[in-house]
Scaffold this active site. Structure first.
Site, PDB file in Angstrom:
ATOM      1  N   ASP A 146     -39.297  -4.089  28.280  1.00 59.47           N
ATOM      2  CA  ASP A 146     -39.256  -5.495  27.888  1.00 59.47           C
ATOM      3  C   ASP A 146     -40.666  -6.017  27.597  1.00 59.47           C
ATOM      4  O   ASP A 146     -40.893  -6.720  26.602  1.00 59.47           O
ATOM      5  CB  ASP A 146     -38.620  -6.337  28.996  1.00 59.47           C
ATOM      6  CG  ASP A 146     -37.099  -6.248  29.008  1.00 59.47           C
ATOM      7  OD1 ASP A 146     -36.549  -5.451  28.225  1.00 59.47           O
ATOM      8  OD2 ASP A 146     -36.466  -6.959  29.806  1.00 59.47           O
ATOM      9  N   ASP A 169     -37.160  -0.325  32.678  1.00 58.82           N
ATOM     10  CA  ASP A 169     -36.584  -1.548  32.134  1.00 58.82           C
ATOM     11  C   ASP A 169     -37.649  -2.627  32.000  1.00 58.82           C
ATOM     12  O   ASP A 169     -37.766  -3.301  30.969  1.00 58.82           O
ATOM     13  CB  ASP A 169     -35.455  -2.016  33.052  1.00 58.82           C
ATOM     14  CG  ASP A 169     -34.554  -3.051  32.388  1.00 58.82           C
ATOM     15  OD1 ASP A 169     -34.604  -3.196  31.157  1.00 58.82           O
ATOM     16  OD2 ASP A 169     -33.792  -3.712  33.115  1.00 58.82           O
ATOM     17  N   ASP A 181     -47.884  -1.356  38.615  1.00 56.92           N
ATOM     18  CA  ASP A 181     -48.599  -2.613  38.451  1.00 56.92           C
ATOM     19  C   ASP A 181     -49.803  -2.455  37.523  1.00 56.92           C
ATOM     20  O   ASP A 181     -50.055  -3.293  36.650  1.00 56.92           O
ATOM     21  CB  ASP A 181     -49.017  -3.196  39.806  1.00 56.92           C
ATOM     22  CG  ASP A 181     -49.645  -2.171  40.739  1.00 56.92           C
ATOM     23  OD1 ASP A 181     -49.570  -0.964  40.451  1.00 56.92           O
ATOM     24  OD2 ASP A 181     -50.215  -2.579  41.771  1.00 56.92           O
ATOM     25  N   LYS A 207     -45.114   4.420  41.755  1.00 56.79           N
ATOM     26  CA  LYS A 207     -45.762   3.553  42.735  1.00 56.79           C
ATOM     27  C   LYS A 207     -45.969   4.365  44.011  1.00 56.79           C
ATOM     28  O   LYS A 207     -45.625   3.957  45.123  1.00 56.79           O
ATOM     29  CB  LYS A 207     -44.901   2.313  43.001  1.00 56.79           C
ATOM     30  CG  LYS A 207     -45.582   1.242  43.863  1.00 56.79           C
ATOM     31  CD  LYS A 207     -46.834   0.666  43.234  1.00 56.79           C
ATOM     32  CE  LYS A 207     -47.425  -0.435  44.121  1.00 56.79           C
ATOM     33  NZ  LYS A 207     -48.756  -0.880  43.659  1.00 56.79           N
ATOM     34  N   TYR A 253     -21.309   6.753  44.202  1.00 58.50           N
ATOM     35  CA  TYR A 253     -20.072   7.162  43.524  1.00 58.50           C
ATOM     36  C   TYR A 253     -19.127   5.973  43.393  1.00 58.50           C
ATOM     37  O   TYR A 253     -18.500   5.768  42.363  1.00 58.50           O
ATOM     38  CB  TYR A 253     -19.399   8.284  44.320  1.00 58.50           C
ATOM     39  CG  TYR A 253     -18.030   8.665  43.792  1.00 58.50           C
ATOM     40  CD1 TYR A 253     -17.898   9.302  42.554  1.00 58.50           C
ATOM     41  CD2 TYR A 253     -16.875   8.377  44.513  1.00 58.50           C
ATOM     42  CE1 TYR A 253     -16.655   9.643  42.052  1.00 58.50           C
ATOM     43  CE2 TYR A 253     -15.629   8.715  44.024  1.00 58.50           C
ATOM     44  CZ  TYR A 253     -15.521   9.339  42.794  1.00 58.50           C
ATOM     45  OH  TYR A 253     -14.288   9.668  42.311  1.00 58.50           O
TER      46      TYR A 253
END
Length: 368
Positions: free
Chosen positions: A251, A247, A223, A190, A143
Site C-alpha cells: 500500500d 500488505d 520499520d 522484524k 483450519y
C-alpha cells in the site's frame, strides 16, 4: 500443459467499485485476445460479496468455491466485508476465504510509477512478494475459525505463524522472479523483536538465497524498510516478506508510485491464479464511474502472463505485454483518472486502453 483454443476465466465482480473496474479489465483482456488471435475468452460469472449474501445467503457461496475448483484462473473484484451484516461481517472475508480454499500461497504485487504521471518517488519499479497463507494475518492461520480469540472479554489474542515449508515456497518464488528482473532480493522482517518467528522467515530466505549466487541479497527491519522506500524506492527490485508486512509495504509503495489505484497483484499456487487489485472497494466513489481501473487491468495482465507460462502459450504472454504497454501509452498520452491528475472516467479510460490495444495490433511488431 499445452495451449488451448479457448480459455475459461472466472469473474467475481465483488462490491463497491468492483462492478465498474472488473468489466473495464474484461474489455481490455478481450481486446488483447483479439489482437493476438486468441478465441474469445469464456468468462464464467460467479456470485460473491454483498449481492451473494442477498441471493445465496453467503458472501462466498459453496457453488462459487466449487466452480473455482474447476478453473485455473479468475479475476476477483474488491469486497466491502466491513459493511456486511452479521454474522457475515465476522467471518473470514471473501478474499481470505478464496486464497485459503485454493492454497494461493504467493501474492505478487508489482509497483511501478508511470512516466508523465504524478509520483511521490519517480522511477519506482519493484515487486513485493508476499507470503499469503500464514504470518501475522491471523485469519490465514487456522483450519477452522479466524485465528483470533478472546479468553476473557478484556483479552484478545491472535496467532502469528511462520513455517519453514511456507517460507521456502515464497522465497523460491521471489528469487525466481528476481532472476527475470534485476537480480536483487530484499528480505523484510522484524527479527530484532520477533526473533523466533520473523527470524525463521529471514533465515530460511537466506538459505534459499544461497542457491541463487547471481542474486544480490540484503534485509531490513519492517520499520526501517518503510523509510527506505520513501527515500529511495528505485533502489529496490524484489522484496520478499510475510503476509501483514507485505500488505502494508505494498500500500505504501503504491502511493509512492502515484496512487493505490495503479497497484495490481496476482495470487497464485502452482496450479491456479487469481487477479486482484491491491486496493479496496472504495464505497464512497462506487457507482460514479470515476474509479481508476488500472490496478484491475494490470492484475488481469499478470493473470494472462501466468496462464501463458503454465500452458506454454506465447499468445497469452503477448496479450499481457500488449495490455501493459497500452496502459503505459494511454497514461503517457494524457488520459488518466482523477487520482492521477486526469479527467477520464473509469469506462472512458478502459475504452482508451482498448482502443490503443486495437491500434497496436495493426503494427508490425504485434501483428499475428
Amino acid at each position: 500443459m499445452t495451449t488451448q483454443d479457448t480459455y475459461r476465466i472466472g469473474l467475481l465482480a465483488g462490491d463497491g467499485i468492483g462492478p465498474e473496474i472488473v468489466p473495464a479489465a474484461v474489455q481490455c483482456v478481450d481486446a488483447a485476445a483479439r489482437a493476438v488471435g486468441l478465441a474469445p475468452i469464456d468468462w464464467v460469472e460467479l456470485p460473491l460479496g454483498r449481492s451473494a449474501i442477498d441471493t445465496h445467503g453467503a458472501a462466498v457461496p459453496d457453488e462459487t468455491l466449487a466452480a473455482l475448483d474447476g478453473l485455473e484462473a479468475w479475476m476477483l473484484g474488491p469486497h466491502d466485508s466491513v459493511s456486511y451484516p452479521e454474522p457475515h461481517k465476522s467471518k473470514l472475508n471473501p478474499s481470505g476465504t478464496i486464497r485459503k480454499h485454493a492454497g494461493l500461497f504467493a501474492n505478487i504485487r508489482p509497483v511501478k510509477s508511470f512516466a508523465g504521471s504524478p509520483s511521490l518517488v519517480p522511477g519506482t519499479d519493484l515487486v513485493i512478494v508476499r507470503e499469503n497463507t500464514e504470518g501475522f494475518y491471523a485469519d490465514r492461520n487456522t483450519y477452522m475459525g479466524t485465528g483470533e480469540f478472546m479468553p476473557t472479554p478484556d483479552v484478545a489474542i491472535a496467532h502469528g505463524i511462520i513455517t519453514r515449508a511456507a517460507t521456502e515456497k515464497i522465497a523460491k518464488a521471489a528469487f525466481e522472479l528476481a532472476m527475470q528482473r534485476r537480480k536483487h532480493v530484499t528480505i523484510v522482517h522484524k527479527a530484532n523483536v520477533l526473533s523466533v518467528t520473523t527470524g525463521l522467515f529471514r533465515d530460511v530466505c537466506r538459505e534459499i538465497g544461497a542457491q541463487y549466487p547471481e542474486v544480490q541479497l540484503d534485509d531490513f527491519h519492517i520499520d526501517a524498510m518503510t523509510v527506505h522506500l520513501v527515500r529511495r524506492a528505485p533502489d529496490f527490485d524484489v522484496i520478499v516478506t510475510e503476509n501483514m508486512f507485505g500488505d502494508i509495504l505494498s500500500d505504501l509503495s503504491g502511493e509512492l508510485a502515484g496512487s493505490l489505484g495503479i497497484a495490481p497483484s496476482v495470487n497464485s499456487s502452482l496450479t491456479q491464479a487469481m487477479a486482484q487489485a491491491a486496493h479496496g472497494s472504495a464505497p464512497d466513489i462506487a457507482g460514479r464511474d470515476i474509479a481508476n481501473p488500472i490496478a484491475m487491468i494490470l492484475s488481469a495482465a499478470m493473470m494472462l502472463e501466468w496462464l501463458g507460462a503454465r500452458h506454454d502459450d506465447e499468445r497469452l504472454v503477448r496479450a499481457a505485454r500488449i495490455i501493459d504497454q497500452a496502459v503505459n501509452d494511454t497514461v503517457e498520452g494524457g488520459v488518466a483518472t482523477g487520482d492521477l491528475g486526469g479527467t477520464a472516467s473509469t469506462s472512458g479510460f478502459a475504452a482508451a486502453v482498448a482502443s490503443t490495444i486495437e491500434t497496436a495490433s495493426l503494427a508490425p511488431d504485434t501483428a499475428r
